[in-house]
Design an enzyme around this catalytic site. Structure first.
Site, PDB file in Angstrom:
ATOM      1  N   PHE A 167     135.380  54.755 -34.519  1.00 51.12           N
ATOM      2  CA  PHE A 167     134.254  55.563 -34.014  1.00 51.12           C
ATOM      3  C   PHE A 167     134.398  55.893 -32.529  1.00 51.12           C
ATOM      4  CE2 PHE A 167     131.892  53.094 -37.473  1.00 51.12           C
ATOM      5  CZ  PHE A 167     132.005  54.136 -38.384  1.00 51.12           C
ATOM      6  N   GLY A 223     110.351  75.562 -46.078  1.00 52.75           N
ATOM      7  CA  GLY A 223     111.650  75.817 -46.730  1.00 52.75           C
ATOM      8  C   GLY A 223     112.691  76.309 -45.734  1.00 52.75           C
ATOM      9  N   GLU A 264     126.128  54.157 -28.587  1.00 51.07           N
ATOM     10  CA  GLU A 264     125.877  53.439 -27.315  1.00 51.07           C
ATOM     11  C   GLU A 264     124.843  52.321 -27.528  1.00 51.07           C
ATOM     12  OE1 GLU A 264     126.081  55.124 -23.528  1.00 51.07           O
ATOM     13  OE2 GLU A 264     127.493  56.685 -24.127  1.00 51.07           O
ATOM     14  N   SER A 279     127.852  46.272 -33.197  1.00 46.04           N
ATOM     15  CA  SER A 279     126.758  45.682 -32.401  1.00 46.04           C
ATOM     16  C   SER A 279     127.250  44.404 -31.736  1.00 46.04           C
ATOM     17  CB  SER A 279     125.558  45.374 -33.299  1.00 46.04           C
ATOM     18  OG  SER A 279     124.944  46.575 -33.689  1.00 46.04           O
TER      19      SER A 279
HETATM   20  N1  CAA Z   1     125.370  43.407 -17.370  1.00 43.92           N
HETATM   21  C1  CAA Z   1     126.183  42.407 -16.940  1.00 43.92           C
HETATM   22  N2  CAA Z   1     126.446  41.318 -17.706  1.00 43.92           N
HETATM   23  C2  CAA Z   1     125.865  41.247 -18.922  1.00 43.92           C
HETATM   24  C3  CAA Z   1     125.005  42.266 -19.409  1.00 43.92           C
HETATM   25  C4  CAA Z   1     124.766  43.373 -18.568  1.00 43.92           C
HETATM   26  N3  CAA Z   1     123.951  44.359 -18.944  1.00 43.92           N
HETATM   27  N4  CAA Z   1     124.580  41.924 -20.646  1.00 43.92           N
HETATM   28  C5  CAA Z   1     125.140  40.737 -20.929  1.00 43.92           C
HETATM   29  N5  CAA Z   1     125.914  40.327 -19.884  1.00 43.92           N
HETATM   30  C6  CAA Z   1     126.665  39.086 -19.755  1.00 43.92           C
HETATM   31  C7  CAA Z   1     125.755  37.883 -19.987  1.00 43.92           C
HETATM   32  O1  CAA Z   1     125.100  37.513 -18.797  1.00 43.92           O
HETATM   33  C8  CAA Z   1     126.735  36.823 -20.450  1.00 43.92           C
HETATM   34  O2  CAA Z   1     127.383  36.319 -19.301  1.00 43.92           O
HETATM   35  P1  CAA Z   1     127.887  34.781 -19.165  1.00 43.92           P
HETATM   36  O3  CAA Z   1     129.098  34.717 -20.042  1.00 43.92           O
HETATM   37  O4  CAA Z   1     128.238  34.633 -17.724  1.00 43.92           O
HETATM   38  O5  CAA Z   1     126.765  33.918 -19.626  1.00 43.92           O
HETATM   39  C9  CAA Z   1     127.758  37.648 -21.253  1.00 43.92           C
HETATM   40  O6  CAA Z   1     127.666  39.008 -20.781  1.00 43.92           O
HETATM   41  C10 CAA Z   1     127.480  37.627 -22.733  1.00 43.92           C
HETATM   42  O7  CAA Z   1     126.179  38.159 -22.934  1.00 43.92           O
HETATM   43  P2  CAA Z   1     125.304  37.898 -24.233  1.00 43.92           P
HETATM   44  O8  CAA Z   1     125.312  36.426 -24.534  1.00 43.92           O
HETATM   45  O9  CAA Z   1     123.990  38.591 -24.054  1.00 43.92           O
HETATM   46  O10 CAA Z   1     126.167  38.643 -25.348  1.00 43.92           O
HETATM   47  P3  CAA Z   1     125.906  38.857 -26.883  1.00 43.92           P
HETATM   48  O11 CAA Z   1     127.157  38.589 -27.588  1.00 43.92           O
HETATM   49  O12 CAA Z   1     124.652  38.175 -27.300  1.00 43.92           O
HETATM   50  O13 CAA Z   1     125.762  40.461 -26.975  1.00 43.92           O
HETATM   51  C11 CAA Z   1     124.573  42.552 -27.151  1.00 43.92           C
HETATM   52  C12 CAA Z   1     124.716  41.142 -26.519  1.00 43.92           C
HETATM   53  C13 CAA Z   1     123.418  43.121 -26.352  1.00 43.92           C
HETATM   54  C14 CAA Z   1     124.241  42.562 -28.623  1.00 43.92           C
HETATM   55  C15 CAA Z   1     125.861  43.402 -26.877  1.00 43.92           C
HETATM   56  O14 CAA Z   1     126.933  42.956 -27.672  1.00 43.92           O
HETATM   57  C16 CAA Z   1     125.657  44.884 -27.102  1.00 43.92           C
HETATM   58  O15 CAA Z   1     125.143  45.608 -26.225  1.00 43.92           O
HETATM   59  N6  CAA Z   1     126.084  45.416 -28.287  1.00 43.92           N
HETATM   60  C17 CAA Z   1     126.057  46.848 -28.540  1.00 43.92           C
HETATM   61  C18 CAA Z   1     127.365  47.446 -28.112  1.00 43.92           C
HETATM   62  C19 CAA Z   1     127.289  48.927 -27.924  1.00 43.92           C
HETATM   63  O16 CAA Z   1     126.384  49.460 -27.281  1.00 43.92           O
HETATM   64  N7  CAA Z   1     128.293  49.629 -28.447  1.00 43.92           N
HETATM   65  C20 CAA Z   1     128.366  51.030 -28.260  1.00 43.92           C
HETATM   66  C21 CAA Z   1     129.786  51.466 -28.255  1.00 43.92           C
HETATM   67  S1  CAA Z   1     130.086  52.854 -27.280  1.00 43.92           S
HETATM   68  C22 CAA Z   1     129.583  54.204 -28.103  1.00 43.92           C
HETATM   69  O17 CAA Z   1     128.849  54.192 -29.050  1.00 43.92           O
HETATM   70  C23 CAA Z   1     130.029  55.403 -27.426  1.00 43.92           C
HETATM   71  C24 CAA Z   1     130.245  56.635 -28.163  1.00 43.92           C
HETATM   72  O18 CAA Z   1     131.031  56.775 -29.050  1.00 43.92           O
HETATM   73  C25 CAA Z   1     129.529  57.818 -27.643  1.00 43.92           C
END
Ligand code: CAA
Length: 389
Positions: free
Chosen positions: A155, A346, A369, A131
């Site tokens: 993963f 069942g 995701e 995450s």
């Molecule tokens: N688009 C563009 N920029 C974005 C953005 C977006 N959607 N979301 C955040 N940002 C930018 C922010 O504006 C910020 O920019 P600045 O540095 O300029 O300020 C920067 O990114 C950091 O953003 P946050 O402070 O919001 O970041 P955070 O550390 O708090 O993380 C989070 C946010 C939403 C928890 C993120 O880490 C997240 O989405 N985590 C989940 C990851 C995920 O989905 N993993 C899945 C892996 S893939 C998978 O599962 C595939 C598979 O196998 C099928």
């Protein structure tokens, strides 16, 4: 189904539905039982141009808009979630290149992914960065005209099969999330090895692998965007691919409702078909309502995300709709499949019927995701920027 689809979208849905029923459904239980990647289904999708259906036509893809892509994933997931992931995962692997690659990179990498000549993978997650995707520990160090990558990814869907991977690694650990960069890595690079292959609850025919990078050399021209832009590239990618996972979840839910209806019309208890019991009718009504509500939000999200295109920055609306669709469709999938198992009694608990598989497959859609807790976080953060409409 009342949502307004174009004639082309309706025809596409009919074609994929027929293909799914005739060619994919007969394989679904076996794919689940063996846990082997279904190369025959992959080839079938290649033959039908489905592997790259959502990628731009000028790069060898099908040029379908996001809603059409989602309809395709949904129809396949209705009979086999693993098979639908073939298309969704290939789309995910290509997306960072479409989002942030320059013209030369797109031309170099996308046609082989779109045609299915090469399987692609998106390598973001690490043991301590799930995450917290910005907590990437994998390091990339510039050394002359190449980067040297070291670290571990976990993963990774199709990790051990992929010939083109997008790998996220830190070029500047002091900058945290702003020090992450994105690289296109050749799956046959020296120093790249496949670790454990996960033995999973569901989507069992999809390979989920650990990848070890031991001083893997990556040409400098394979950096996507600029150093430090990797996290944003990952987020913009997920904004555009989460609707595909929502579509997968929705298809699983629809498949479970289809199966439950069929079963309940035939099975008799207390001297009459089970479907004549009011308690059962109410459950079916709830399932249908949840599915339709989810479908409407997903199709709306697909339209909103489509307007952003591949290359633009995501607006808060794009990010929010994408997350909302993934959240509602996957929660619906879990609830509907669990209720379908209940309605089968069942028989729902044994492997002769598809609903227990669908329930196991549904679970991952609430996790990958981005977990649904992450979706809620994203929705809330973007809600603050929404204004009054
Ligand atoms: N688009 C563009 N920029 C974005 C953005 C977006 N959607 N979301 C955040 N940002 C930018 C922010 O504006 C910020 O920019 P600045 O540095 O300029 O300020 C920067 O990114 C950091 O953003 P946050 O402070 O919001 O970041 P955070 O550390 O708090 O993380 C989070 C946010 C939403 C928890 C993120 O880490 C997240 O989405 N985590 C989940 C990851 C995920 O989905 N993993 C899945 C892996 S893939 C998978 O599962 C595939 C598979 O196998 C099928």
């Amino acid at each position: 189904m009342s949502y307004d689809l174009t004639e082309e979208q309706r025809m596409f849905r009919e074609t994929v539905r027929r293909l799914a029923l005739e060619r994919v459904e007969p394989r679904a239980a076996e794919i689940d039982r063996t846990g082997e990647f279904p190369w025959d289904i992959f080839q079938l999708f290649r033959d039908y141009g489905l592997v790259g259906v959502g990628m731009p036509e000028e790069l060898g893809g099908g040029g379908a808009d996001l809603l059409t892509f989602c309809i395709g994933v949904e129809e396949i997931a209705r009979v086999c979630a693993t098979s639908s992931l073939i298309i969704a995962a290939q789309h995910l692997g290509a997306m960072p290149i479409l989002v942030a690659g320059n013209e030369e990179q797109k031309r170099r990498f996308i046609p082989d992914i779109a045609s299915g000549n090469k399987i692609s993978a998106f390598a973001l997650t690490e043991p301590e960065a799930g995450s917290d995707a910005g907590g990437t520990k994998t390091r990339a160090v510039l050394d002359g005209d190449r980067y040297r990558l070291s670290g571990t990814k976990v993963f990774i869907t199709n990790g051990g099969l992929a010939k083109t991977l997008v790998v996220f690694a830190s070029t500047d650990p002091d900058r945290g999330v702003r020090g992450v960069s994105a690289f296109v890595v050749d799956g046959e690079s020296q120093g790249l090895s496949v670790g454990r292959i996960e033995d999973k609850m569901g989507i069992r025919g999809s390979q989920t692998a650990m990848l070890n990078f031991d001083d893997v050399r990556v040409p400098r021209e394979n950096l996507l965007g600029q150093e430090g832009e990797g996290f944003k590239i990952a987020m913009r990618t997920l904004d555009r691919t989460r609707p595909g996972i929502a579509a997968q979840a929705l298809g699983i839910a629809q498949g479970a409702l289809d199966a439950a209806l069929d079963h309940l019309k035939q099975r008799r208890q207390f001297g009459r078909p089970l479907i004549e019991q009011e308690a059962i009718q109410f459950m079916l009504a709830d399932m249908e309502t949840q599915i339709q509500a989810s479908r409407h939000l997903l199709y709306k999200a697909a339209e909103v995300v489509e307007t952003a295109g591949f290359e633009a920055q995501s607006s808060p609306e794009v990010t929010r709709y994408s997350a909302m669709a993934k959240l509602i469709c996957s929660d619906t999938a879990m609830e509907v499949t669990t209720n379908a198992v209940q309605l089968f009694g069942g028989y729902g608990y044994v492997r002769d019927y598809p609903v227990e598989r669908m329930m196991r497959d549904a679970k991952i859609t609430q996790i990958y995701e981005g977990t649904n807790q992450v979706q809620r976080l994203v929705i809330f953060r973007n809600l603050l920027e929404k204004g009054l409409n």
